[in-house]
Design an enzyme around this catalytic site. Sequence first.
Site, PDB file in Angstrom:
ATOM      1  N   ARG A 158       1.461   4.612  17.685  1.00 55.56           N
ATOM      2  CA  ARG A 158       1.188   5.693  16.744  1.00 55.56           C
ATOM      3  C   ARG A 158       1.719   7.051  17.206  1.00 55.56           C
ATOM      4  O   ARG A 158       2.279   7.785  16.393  1.00 55.56           O
ATOM      5  CB  ARG A 158      -0.313   5.767  16.433  1.00 55.56           C
ATOM      6  N   SER A 208      -4.628  -9.165   7.933  1.00 58.20           N
ATOM      7  CA  SER A 208      -3.550  -8.181   7.975  1.00 58.20           C
ATOM      8  C   SER A 208      -2.867  -8.231   9.337  1.00 58.20           C
ATOM      9  O   SER A 208      -3.466  -8.641  10.343  1.00 58.20           O
ATOM     10  CB  SER A 208      -4.101  -6.770   7.721  1.00 58.20           C
ATOM     11  N   ASP A 234       0.815  -1.213   0.000  1.00 56.45           N
ATOM     12  CA  ASP A 234       0.000   0.000   0.000  1.00 56.45           C
ATOM     13  C   ASP A 234       0.852   1.267   0.000  1.00 56.45           C
ATOM     14  O   ASP A 234       0.681   2.147  -0.856  1.00 56.45           O
ATOM     15  CB  ASP A 234      -0.935   0.009   1.219  1.00 56.45           C
ATOM     16  N   ASP A 256      -6.353   4.193  12.760  1.00 50.14           N
ATOM     17  CA  ASP A 256      -5.039   4.787  12.536  1.00 50.14           C
ATOM     18  C   ASP A 256      -5.111   6.111  11.798  1.00 50.14           C
ATOM     19  O   ASP A 256      -4.283   6.994  12.027  1.00 50.14           O
ATOM     20  CB  ASP A 256      -4.137   3.811  11.782  1.00 50.14           C
TER      21      ASP A 256
END
Length: 378
Positions: A94, A179, A15, A123
Amino acid sequence: MPANSVILAYSGGLDTSCILAWLVEKGFQVTAYLADIGQEEDYVAVRKNALLLGAKEIVIDDLKSEFVCEFAWPGVACGLRYEGRYLLGTSLARPVICKGLVRAALERNIGHFAHGATGKGNDQVRFELGCAALAPHLKAIVPWRDAEFTRRFKGRQDLIAYAKAKGFPVPATPAAPYSTDANLLHISYESGMLEDPAVSAPKGIFNMTTDPEDAPDVAQDIEIGFEKGLPTSVKVLPDGAEVSKSPVELFTILNAVAGKHGVGRIDIVENRFIGLKSRGVYESPGMTVLFLAHLDLETFCLDREVLKAMRGLKDSMTDFVYNGFWFSPECNYVRDCLLRGQNDVNGKVKVRLFKGSGILSFCSIPSLRIKFLLSHSS
């Protein structure tokens, strides 16, 4: 500040590699930013591929120590556990990525940032709120919410075709039916086949933990030291050396020992910030042991009314972190309150690891000089 400069939160996967090439096509000067937070990565290949796809520069930033000291340790000391189960392995990662990315952007006078998070996950919110708090002037570019990008790339096959056209090496093996996201704290597994809560996670899915059924038949004792609620040492008993030099080393040891004994797996459905319910499968061996040890040491060391007052604050901060508000004034305030309450949380905790459970054996509190038995199963 160049109007066409952008820093991309880059993973090296399909991606973000396609997003990198697409941004270059759009006329941007792209700095690819990859945070090393303990994930296994072929950094030589990642660097080569980013430059191949047109990146002006790639920054590979070692944030492991910062991640543990400034985010994981406060997560343990503040007792953060979302909806009673999830230890925030991704959520805590994050803000450290945002901090490193913004630092790199400011050093290079970059005007935009981009990320590869989709429009249905948390996210996107975490990256955008984190960067907005640290550098409000940075403008966000979000390809998966861009109409032109989503018209062109409707799924994985479109991305693969584009990557091949750009000379990006696409793995020949079929895509995993789910994922993953990995760092030093945990690995998460979601989406794909795991969207159906009735489908059990495949037996071979886990990477950090042994299946409890296959874990050693002999229990392993470890001793963890805390000062002001923060982990400071770990000792593998009966004759292991006490490790207290490096927080990253300490955490790595806990992951290895707890993972060997199958500790730290959960399979849950959680409520995302944007309103969706999501099934997540997580393994967090080191964080699980630290959470259990700290919880009981804190219960022993602190006044009953202080503990009662902390409960609501812990829930509030957990929600702030999960939802991407780590850098908000409200989160700063609650975090300061909780960490101030840790001044008396000092001592050592012995934990017995056995086939997926962590059982507290005793706490040793220097100021009181007593030991007592507790039973606490995860």
